[in-house]
Design a protein around this motif. Structure first.
Motif: not given
Length: 279
Positions: A101-103, A179-187, A210-211
């Motif tokens: 998700t890039n704002f 800025f960009t939201i990049q999800p990272m999970g437990k897997a 976050w970037v």
């Protein structure tokens, strides 16, 4: 971070073997079975220990990927953030999901990726499909980039958006900050551990990478300022945690006892620039 970190971990986690030239001239291998401490430290530890002469890379069969980029009206940022978190929570149960998700100014670009081609669109993306602020769907001169990692928090995401708006007002003409939201999970964290572990010190929790990217015109640009943005003032190695800094120190002493890679390199993310470094 790749498009599907929950399937295979980070890019560094995909390295199966490092062929390494040490400061004393020896050529050795570092992998899960040989020199495992060096193998772990190399995955995130930078140029502190050796010169890598060959990489052995893990490969995977080609897969079909469903990939869409939707543009949304940024005035709907609260609902866009809610949708982002909803998908991010679903990632914990379905590692085939990828999301960015890039704002940006004038639009929010959302990359919806799925590591398969189901007959119907994945239900996980419904929070975005249901938004009424869609502008369009599109087909898939940066100077400075910085990153930070946090846990999942709608309040934090909203505050980050508000801070971005205020910061953007103070930038010189021609500069663009997004800025960009990049999800990272437990897997994704577990995938790294399953591949010999890395040295980043990631917690096994749902998180956001976050970037923050600032762009400005090339003509008249200050290259020195761009270089400063990525110099040793950023204490990258310290962000891995005290325990992992100590691990890297131990590896450096073991494989480079004379400190050649600390003394002869001009600059960068070096152990000598951490406050804990022992010369």
């Amino acid at each position: 971070m790749g498009a599907f970190p929950n399937l295979y971990g980070l890019g560094a986690d995909g390295i199966k073997n490092f062929e390494v030239l040490l400061a004393d001239g020896r050529l050795i291998n570092a992998n899960a079975n040989e020199n495992g401490d060096l193998y772990r430290a190399l995955k995130g530890g930078g140029s502190n220990f050796r010169i890598v002469t060959r990489f052995g890379i893990e490969t995977h069969p080609l897969i079909n990927v469903q990939y869409t980029i939707n543009l949304y009206n940024p005035e709907d940022y609260v609902e866009i953030i809610k949708a982002t978190i909803a998908v991010q929570e679903t990632i914990e149960d379905d590692p085939k999901i990828g999301l960015f998700t890039n704002f940006n100014h004038g639009f929010v670009a959302v990359s919806l990726l799925y590591g398969d081609t189901p007959a119907q669109s994945p239900l996980a993306f419904e929070p975005f499909y249901n938004l009424t602020s869609l502008i369009t769907t599109v087909v898939p001169a940066t100077n400075a980039i910085s990153t930070v990692t946090t846990k999942v928090s709608r309040e934090l995401y909203e505050e980050a958006y508000k801070s971005w708006i205020e910061t953007s007002k103070s930038l010189p003409v021609g500069c663009v900050l997004h800025f960009t939201i990049q999800p990272m999970g437990k897997a994704g964290v577990q995938a790294g551990k399953d591949r010999g572990e890395n040295i980043l010190g990631l917690e096994s929790v749902p998180q956001c990478w976050w970037v923050f990217t600032c762009e400005w015109p090339k003509d008249g640009s200050d290259d020195a300022a761009a270089q400063k943005a990525v110099d040793s003032s950023q204490k990258v190695l310290r962000s891995y945690g005290t325990e992992n800094v100590k691990r890297m120190q131990d590896v450096a002493v073991k494989y480079d006892p004379e400190g050649i890679f600390q003394k002869l390199q001009h600059n960068g993310f070096l152990l000598r620039n951490t406050s804990e470094y022992l010369s």
